[in-house]
Motif scaffolding. Sequence first.
Motif, PDB file in Angstrom:
ATOM      1  N   ASP A  19      10.263 -55.729 -74.383  1.00  0.00           N
ATOM      2  CA  ASP A  19       9.991 -54.530 -73.586  1.00  0.00           C
ATOM      3  C   ASP A  19      11.304 -53.789 -73.342  1.00  0.00           C
ATOM      4  O   ASP A  19      11.925 -53.928 -72.286  1.00  0.00           O
ATOM      5  N   PRO A  20      11.734 -52.991 -74.319  1.00  0.00           N
ATOM      6  CA  PRO A  20      13.023 -52.295 -74.177  1.00  0.00           C
ATOM      7  C   PRO A  20      13.043 -51.336 -72.988  1.00  0.00           C
ATOM      8  O   PRO A  20      14.083 -51.162 -72.348  1.00  0.00           O
ATOM      9  N   GLN A  21      11.893 -50.743 -72.676  1.00  0.00           N
ATOM     10  CA  GLN A  21      11.822 -49.829 -71.534  1.00  0.00           C
ATOM     11  C   GLN A  21      12.120 -50.577 -70.230  1.00  0.00           C
ATOM     12  O   GLN A  21      12.911 -50.119 -69.404  1.00  0.00           O
ATOM     13  N   GLY A  22      11.502 -51.752 -70.095  1.00  0.00           N
ATOM     14  CA  GLY A  22      11.762 -52.579 -68.920  1.00  0.00           C
ATOM     15  C   GLY A  22      13.221 -52.990 -68.845  1.00  0.00           C
ATOM     16  O   GLY A  22      13.827 -52.982 -67.777  1.00  0.00           O
ATOM     17  N   LYS A  23      13.787 -53.372 -69.992  1.00  0.00           N
ATOM     18  CA  LYS A  23      15.194 -53.785 -70.036  1.00  0.00           C
ATOM     19  C   LYS A  23      16.111 -52.645 -69.607  1.00  0.00           C
ATOM     20  O   LYS A  23      17.116 -52.858 -68.930  1.00  0.00           O
ATOM     21  N   THR A  24      15.786 -51.439 -70.040  1.00  0.00           N
ATOM     22  CA  THR A  24      16.580 -50.274 -69.663  1.00  0.00           C
ATOM     23  C   THR A  24      16.535 -50.050 -68.153  1.00  0.00           C
ATOM     24  O   THR A  24      17.567 -49.798 -67.513  1.00  0.00           O
ATOM     25  N   ILE A  25      15.346 -50.159 -67.589  1.00  0.00           N
ATOM     26  CA  ILE A  25      15.194 -49.993 -66.149  1.00  0.00           C
ATOM     27  C   ILE A  25      15.992 -51.072 -65.416  1.00  0.00           C
ATOM     28  O   ILE A  25      16.698 -50.811 -64.440  1.00  0.00           O
ATOM     29  N   GLN A  26      15.903 -52.299 -65.934  1.00  0.00           N
ATOM     30  CA  GLN A  26      16.646 -53.405 -65.322  1.00  0.00           C
ATOM     31  C   GLN A  26      18.151 -53.136 -65.351  1.00  0.00           C
ATOM     32  O   GLN A  26      18.850 -53.316 -64.351  1.00  0.00           O
ATOM     33  N   GLY A  27      18.651 -52.677 -66.511  1.00  0.00           N
ATOM     34  CA  GLY A  27      20.064 -52.367 -66.628  1.00  0.00           C
ATOM     35  C   GLY A  27      20.484 -51.286 -65.649  1.00  0.00           C
ATOM     36  O   GLY A  27      21.527 -51.387 -64.997  1.00  0.00           O
ATOM     37  N   ASN A  30      20.550 -52.674 -62.103  1.00  0.00           N
ATOM     38  CA  ASN A  30      21.753 -53.492 -61.934  1.00  0.00           C
ATOM     39  C   ASN A  30      22.986 -52.634 -61.712  1.00  0.00           C
ATOM     40  O   ASN A  30      23.803 -52.899 -60.845  1.00  0.00           O
ATOM     41  N   LYS A  31      23.092 -51.595 -62.529  1.00  0.00           N
ATOM     42  CA  LYS A  31      24.266 -50.729 -62.458  1.00  0.00           C
ATOM     43  C   LYS A  31      24.334 -50.029 -61.100  1.00  0.00           C
ATOM     44  O   LYS A  31      25.414 -49.843 -60.544  1.00  0.00           O
ATOM     45  N   ILE A  32      23.184 -49.639 -60.562  1.00  0.00           N
ATOM     46  CA  ILE A  32      23.163 -48.965 -59.263  1.00  0.00           C
ATOM     47  C   ILE A  32      23.488 -49.949 -58.141  1.00  0.00           C
ATOM     48  O   ILE A  32      23.832 -49.560 -57.035  1.00  0.00           O
ATOM     49  N   GLY A  33      23.352 -51.246 -58.418  1.00  0.00           N
ATOM     50  CA  GLY A  33      23.765 -52.208 -57.410  1.00  0.00           C
ATOM     51  C   GLY A  33      22.657 -53.056 -56.813  1.00  0.00           C
ATOM     52  O   GLY A  33      22.889 -53.794 -55.853  1.00  0.00           O
ATOM     53  N   TYR A  34      21.466 -52.986 -57.371  1.00  0.00           N
ATOM     54  CA  TYR A  34      20.399 -53.855 -56.871  1.00  0.00           C
ATOM     55  C   TYR A  34      20.642 -55.273 -57.344  1.00  0.00           C
ATOM     56  O   TYR A  34      21.003 -55.499 -58.496  1.00  0.00           O
ATOM     57  N   LYS A  35      20.450 -56.223 -56.435  1.00  0.00           N
ATOM     58  CA  LYS A  35      20.801 -57.605 -56.747  1.00  0.00           C
ATOM     59  C   LYS A  35      19.559 -58.456 -56.952  1.00  0.00           C
ATOM     60  O   LYS A  35      18.472 -58.109 -56.521  1.00  0.00           O
ATOM     61  N   GLY A  36      19.778 -59.576 -57.620  1.00  0.00           N
ATOM     62  CA  GLY A  36      18.728 -60.581 -57.692  1.00  0.00           C
ATOM     63  C   GLY A  36      17.694 -60.338 -58.766  1.00  0.00           C
ATOM     64  O   GLY A  36      16.651 -60.972 -58.781  1.00  0.00           O
ATOM     65  N   LEU A  37      17.970 -59.383 -59.681  1.00  0.00           N
ATOM     66  CA  LEU A  37      16.979 -59.094 -60.718  1.00  0.00           C
ATOM     67  C   LEU A  37      17.105 -60.079 -61.880  1.00  0.00           C
ATOM     68  O   LEU A  37      18.181 -60.282 -62.428  1.00  0.00           O
ATOM     69  N   GLN A  38      16.003 -60.652 -62.259  1.00  0.00           N
ATOM     70  CA  GLN A  38      15.962 -61.551 -63.402  1.00  0.00           C
ATOM     71  C   GLN A  38      15.340 -60.832 -64.597  1.00  0.00           C
ATOM     72  O   GLN A  38      15.778 -60.976 -65.725  1.00  0.00           O
ATOM     73  N   ASP A  39      14.323 -60.057 -64.341  1.00  0.00           N
ATOM     74  CA  ASP A  39      13.591 -59.416 -65.430  1.00  0.00           C
ATOM     75  C   ASP A  39      12.749 -58.272 -64.880  1.00  0.00           C
ATOM     76  O   ASP A  39      12.255 -58.343 -63.758  1.00  0.00           O
ATOM     77  N   VAL A  40      12.636 -57.203 -65.660  1.00  0.00           N
ATOM     78  CA  VAL A  40      11.743 -56.107 -65.295  1.00  0.00           C
ATOM     79  C   VAL A  40      10.886 -55.785 -66.509  1.00  0.00           C
ATOM     80  O   VAL A  40      11.394 -55.660 -67.621  1.00  0.00           O
ATOM     81  N   ARG A  41       9.605 -55.685 -66.295  1.00  0.00           N
ATOM     82  CA  ARG A  41       8.713 -55.269 -67.379  1.00  0.00           C
ATOM     83  C   ARG A  41       7.836 -54.138 -66.868  1.00  0.00           C
ATOM     84  O   ARG A  41       7.382 -54.150 -65.736  1.00  0.00           O
ATOM     85  N   GLN A  42       7.624 -53.145 -67.729  1.00  0.00           N
ATOM     86  CA  GLN A  42       6.794 -52.028 -67.302  1.00  0.00           C
ATOM     87  C   GLN A  42       5.442 -52.068 -67.972  1.00  0.00           C
ATOM     88  O   GLN A  42       5.316 -52.441 -69.141  1.00  0.00           O
ATOM     89  N   GLY A  43       4.437 -51.700 -67.222  1.00  0.00           N
ATOM     90  CA  GLY A  43       3.088 -51.637 -67.780  1.00  0.00           C
ATOM     91  C   GLY A  43       2.384 -50.371 -67.341  1.00  0.00           C
ATOM     92  O   GLY A  43       2.997 -49.481 -66.759  1.00  0.00           O
ATOM     93  N   LYS A  44       1.108 -50.293 -67.656  1.00  0.00           N
ATOM     94  CA  LYS A  44       0.308 -49.141 -67.252  1.00  0.00           C
ATOM     95  C   LYS A  44      -0.731 -49.586 -66.247  1.00  0.00           C
ATOM     96  O   LYS A  44      -1.084 -50.744 -66.156  1.00  0.00           O
ATOM     97  N   TYR A  45      -1.229 -48.603 -65.560  1.00  0.00           N
ATOM     98  CA  TYR A  45      -2.118 -48.912 -64.448  1.00  0.00           C
ATOM     99  C   TYR A  45      -3.153 -47.792 -64.377  1.00  0.00           C
ATOM    100  O   TYR A  45      -2.805 -46.617 -64.414  1.00  0.00           O
ATOM    101  N   PHE A  46      -4.406 -48.144 -64.374  1.00  0.00           N
ATOM    102  CA  PHE A  46      -5.471 -47.139 -64.335  1.00  0.00           C
ATOM    103  C   PHE A  46      -6.317 -47.341 -63.086  1.00  0.00           C
ATOM    104  O   PHE A  46      -6.716 -48.458 -62.771  1.00  0.00           O
ATOM    105  N   GLU A  47      -6.578 -46.238 -62.412  1.00  0.00           N
ATOM    106  CA  GLU A  47      -7.434 -46.271 -61.236  1.00  0.00           C
ATOM    107  C   GLU A  47      -8.709 -45.543 -61.633  1.00  0.00           C
ATOM    108  O   GLU A  47      -8.701 -44.333 -61.873  1.00  0.00           O
ATOM    109  N   ILE A  48      -9.785 -46.283 -61.725  1.00  0.00           N
ATOM    110  CA  ILE A  48     -11.033 -45.702 -62.220  1.00  0.00           C
ATOM    111  C   ILE A  48     -12.048 -45.663 -61.089  1.00  0.00           C
ATOM    112  O   ILE A  48     -12.367 -46.686 -60.485  1.00  0.00           O
TER     113      ILE A  48
END
Lengths: 85, 85
Positions: A19-27, A30-48
Amino acid sequence: MALFMKAYVYVSLKKSVLDPQGKTIQGALNKIGYKGLQDVRQGKYFEITLNGGLSKDDAQAEVERMAREVLTNPVIEEFRFSLEE
Amino acid sequence: MALFMKAYVYVSLKKSVLDPQGKTIQGALNKIGYKGLQDVRQGKYFEITLNGGLSKDDAQAEVERMAREVLTNPVIEEFRFSLEE
């Protein structure tokens, strides 16, 4: 009168799929200074919103069918959903 | 040892904001023959794994801050999140 039901469908990439998109968000986080991140994955969400013409069981089946056949790419994605009255 | 925690952040468009992507999906689902649809809205969904270096309260605060400051555009979006151990 039948009530409106709400279905929430969550589609995410399979664990085995990168999930390169998630990895980019994680990076970025991290750069902004949020701590404790192990992994970020992005998905989609539908409200029906269902119009209430279906029974709970039918709605469940219909939403599952929609999620499986249309909203998810079964090669790389998996889904879960919940239904609320 | 501290356990990994999972945070789930759901970002959706505010009710007052039009969602043409959701409308398109709804139209497509209708055309294919799915019944009972009143409305479809699409959102984003983030699965964040925390490395266990934070207490539950700190993790809660950190995830909320990430969601509010980075993952959500407060002008048009709103979020909710849940934390799991």
